[in-house]
Structure formats: C-alpha cells, structure tokens
Design an enzyme around this catalytic site. Sequence first.
Site, PDB file in Angstrom:
ATOM      1  N   GLU A 165      58.786 -35.473  90.219  1.00  0.00           N
ATOM      2  CA  GLU A 165      58.220 -36.824  90.369  1.00  0.00           C
ATOM      3  C   GLU A 165      58.129 -37.286  91.814  1.00  0.00           C
ATOM      4  OE1 GLU A 165      60.017 -39.634  87.668  1.00  0.00           O
ATOM      5  OE2 GLU A 165      59.176 -38.613  85.936  1.00  0.00           O
ATOM      6  N   GLU A 371      58.951 -33.640  80.837  1.00  0.00           N
ATOM      7  CA  GLU A 371      59.712 -34.801  80.372  1.00  0.00           C
ATOM      8  C   GLU A 371      58.811 -35.636  79.480  1.00  0.00           C
ATOM      9  OE1 GLU A 371      61.903 -37.292  83.185  1.00  0.00           O
ATOM     10  OE2 GLU A 371      62.293 -35.538  84.431  1.00  0.00           O
TER      11      GLU A 371
HETATM   12  C1  BG6 Z   1      62.034 -39.666  85.048  1.00  0.00           C
HETATM   13  C2  BG6 Z   1      63.066 -38.877  85.831  1.00  0.00           C
HETATM   14  O1  BG6 Z   1      61.507 -40.611  85.910  1.00  0.00           O
HETATM   15  O2  BG6 Z   1      62.448 -40.430  83.975  1.00  0.00           O
HETATM   16  C3  BG6 Z   1      64.405 -38.722  85.173  1.00  0.00           C
HETATM   17  O3  BG6 Z   1      62.552 -37.637  86.223  1.00  0.00           O
HETATM   18  C4  BG6 Z   1      64.750 -40.003  84.444  1.00  0.00           C
HETATM   19  O4  BG6 Z   1      65.331 -38.372  86.153  1.00  0.00           O
HETATM   20  C5  BG6 Z   1      63.713 -40.240  83.365  1.00  0.00           C
HETATM   21  O5  BG6 Z   1      66.044 -40.056  83.934  1.00  0.00           O
HETATM   22  C6  BG6 Z   1      63.983 -41.455  82.520  1.00  0.00           C
HETATM   23  O6  BG6 Z   1      64.113 -42.575  83.333  1.00  0.00           O
HETATM   24  P1  BG6 Z   1      65.368 -43.523  83.314  1.00  0.00           P
HETATM   25  O7  BG6 Z   1      65.154 -44.481  84.415  1.00  0.00           O
HETATM   26  O8  BG6 Z   1      65.348 -44.145  81.979  1.00  0.00           O
HETATM   27  O9  BG6 Z   1      66.549 -42.657  83.533  1.00  0.00           O
END
Ligand code: BG6
Length: 473
Positions: A165, A371
């Site tokens: 990201e 993700e």
């Molecule tokens: C992404 C990241 O932005 O979202 C992760 O790559 C992150 O590291 C995931 O944990 C979920 O976001 P958050 O803020 O809910 O942890």
Amino acid sequence: MHHKTLKPFPDNFFWGASTSAYQVEGAALEDGKGPSCQDVKVVPEGTSDLSVSVDHYHRYKEDIALMAEMGFKSYRFSISWSRLLPQGVGEVNPKGIAFYNNLIDECLKYGIEPIVTMFHFDMPAALDERGSWGNPESVNWFLEFARLMYENFGDRVKYWLTINEQNVLTLAGPIIGTLHLPDNCTNVKKEIYQQNHHQLVAQAKAMVLCHELLPEAKIGPAPNIALIYPNTNKPEDILASQNANAIRNWLYLDMAVKGRYNHLVWEYLGHFDAQPEFAPGDAQALAQAQPDFIAFNYYNTSTVEYCPAEFELGDEKSDQQKMLTEPGYYRAVSNPNLPKTEFGWEIDPIGFRATLRTLYDRYHLPLLVTENGLGAYDSLTEDGRVHDPYRINYLRAHIEQIQLAISDGVEMLGYNPWSAIDLISTHEGIKKRYGFIYVDRDEFDLKTLKRYRKDSFFWYKKVIASNGQDLTD
Ligand code: BG6
C-alpha cells in the site's frame, strides 16, 4: 454482463490469507530485532502497542498448522526489515534470518506457498532517524534489504510483493504511523511525493534485481486499489472521479507497470510545486522494471464529486479507505447505496468486480488479491466459539464477484483476505478483528493468547476444499 455459466476458479488458485509482521509477530525487541517506526510511534489512544501483538513470533508453528487445517494454498506475510537488519543497513541479525527460514519451511511443510511482502509499514527506526524515504539513499537501503532477502529466502520463495500500500503510505501516512517529515519542511506535499518517488525507484530496482537473481521468481507491487465513483452523471463529477482515481490508484500502477508518471497526477503535483526531483538514472530504472503480476488490497470503493478550488476543508477524518477532499480536484462523499461495517467502511462487493475488470483492462497482468476483509467486534462464547456470520457474508459476497470477474475474462491468481489470524489494526487496536482464527487477548490485557477457530474458519475450509464452488454456510 450476464453469463450463461460461470467459469470455475483455476486449479492452482492461491486460496489463503494475509498478515503483516508488526501486526502479528510481537517480540518487538527480542532476539536482536531493532525497533521499527511502529515500535516507537505514539499509539492511538485506547489501543494496544505493538510489542506483543498476537505473539506469532513464538507461536508460528501452531498458527501455520491452523492455516494448513483450513487448507491454505498460500500464506501472505511480511518480513520485518529491522528484524533482519536492526539498523536498517549493515549488520545482519542471524536470529532474524533463522526466524523467517523457519516460517518459510513451516509453510512449505504443509504445501503452503509463501507470498512475501518485503515492506509493510515498518521502516526501521534507525533509518527514520536518517530521513526515512525522504533520504535519496533510501533507494539503496531498500535494495540492500531486498538482496539479503533474495539471497537467503529466494531458493524457496517464488512470489514477492514489493511495498504494501504505497498509496496509503503517501496519502494516509499520519494515521498509520509512518509519515516522517524533516523539521525544516516547508512544502509537505513535495516532501511526501519525493518520498513516494524514492519508493517507486526502490521498487523498480528491486523488481529488476529479483529477476536477475531469481529468474524463476515472480514479483509485483501491492497497492490498495479500489475504484472511485462519480457521485452523479454530471460531467464535472466524472472529471472529479478521474482526478481521484489518478491520484489514489493509477499513479502507483502506471509507474510500476508502464514506468511513467500518470499525466494528471504530474500536473496536479505541478500546481503545488510538488513534482519530485529525478536523480540521474531514475527515469531509466523506472522504465526498465516490469512486474509479473499486480497484487492489490481491496476493501471498498469511494465516491467523489466536483469540488471548487476555494472549498474550505473542515476537520474531516481520513484513513486507508476514507478519502480526504482535495479542493479543486474532488470532494469525498459517502455512497448512500452501500452499507457500512461497524467501523464505518463501506461494503461494496460489486465494486470489487468493477475494480478487477478495470485493473485488467488497464494493465493486462494477472491479479492477486492480497487483502480484503471485514473488521468487526467479535466475541468468544462460553463454549469456545466465535460466531461471525457477518464476516462469512462479507467474504462470500466478494468471492462470488471474483468468479464473475473470472467469467468476464479477468486472469486471477489468488485470494488472500485480511487476515489469517486476529491482529492489531493499523490504528484501531485488537478490538477491530479480521481473522479466521480468534486470539484470546484484549486491548491491554494479554490474557491467554490462546487460538480459537471462528465459524468463518470452518466455512473458509469448505470454500477452499471445493475450490470456491461451495460458499454455503
Ligand atoms: C490495509 C493494511 O490498509 O488494511 C493492513 O495493509 C491493515 O495493514 C488493513 O491492517 C486493515 O486496516 P485497519 O486500519 O483496519 O487495520
């Protein structure tokens, strides 16, 4: 688009899930690891620090065994830079190398393909002190780290992701604790986009080095990509969505794949006197690199509308998924057609298919989802179960859209949702849980750290066993 029959998921599809080092490992200063920016940041009020996380460092065997029980074909994890190189460069920590060797071997023991993110939000603190990504030397620092990983793990790791990201690092650095600005900074945008430029060059050189040293391996970028819709069919809203898509999405992939700055973003940066400086050789390095696939994280789309230049910003909050308004370019608005998670992120499975189609249309490279997932408050019941139908529903809806995208002709490599196991969120603590595996700990009470299988664990196991054909409860 209507399909008479849907194409199946490919036989070798990478069903798995993801984590990142600092969010799961713990052992933050153990066995020779140096601190990263995540270990020294001021953690958001009411949330846990990252010193123990979910103790994956000590419990990885149990965790990988659970992933194997779910039938994982892949596990996407990141390597902590400061565990391998406590000062970021120079002296190597042998215990760090040993840990990742063990982790990789443990995956392979079960036939799980390790998909390695080289950098996931955790700059060594020692390098932050030397100017972080703002220092032109950061390109060489990253290459030294990359070479070390290729040399030590490249005999077994065949899939590499460069920077997790990068667009979030650039657009939402303060919220995830990664932004490092020099004291005398007078043009914040220029500094941020110069840092971004160094990352782009570092990524390009790391891709070339990977292909040189490991001809069998494949490597790609891993930004957070999600389409940005126009709020209406007013032509000025269409332009606003083009601006926002260029600034949030295409800048990163146009450079990774085509080796050039997106023209809209270049002109936007010019307006703020924020165009990055090129060092000699940068243009050539950027043009030379070629990814083998595009990895990307998808949570939800955004929506924008026309925004006049004189628009005054309030105290709007942004994060990875909530766009900040950019007067003169776009104004972020919410989409009344979409439900939201308990943490306020919109849910848009159809937007996932639209994003997959657009990515493939623009770049014609295979796509690997690294993700996607639902952050929610889970509770452990007295019989040791976690009932998370909301997570199953979310994941099911997104998997259905992948199959539709495959039927649309999009080439898909795999699906690795967030997250394999509960972990500490970037800024909302452990209470925002994503995993298939529940970890018994609270924000400030480490409790037993025992692992429990959630309902989604059993459901995902069935999904994988049927290669995505059985999505029922
Ligand atoms: C992404 C990241 O932005 O979202 C992760 O790559 C992150 O590291 C995931 O944990 C979920 O976001 P958050 O803020 O809910 O942890």
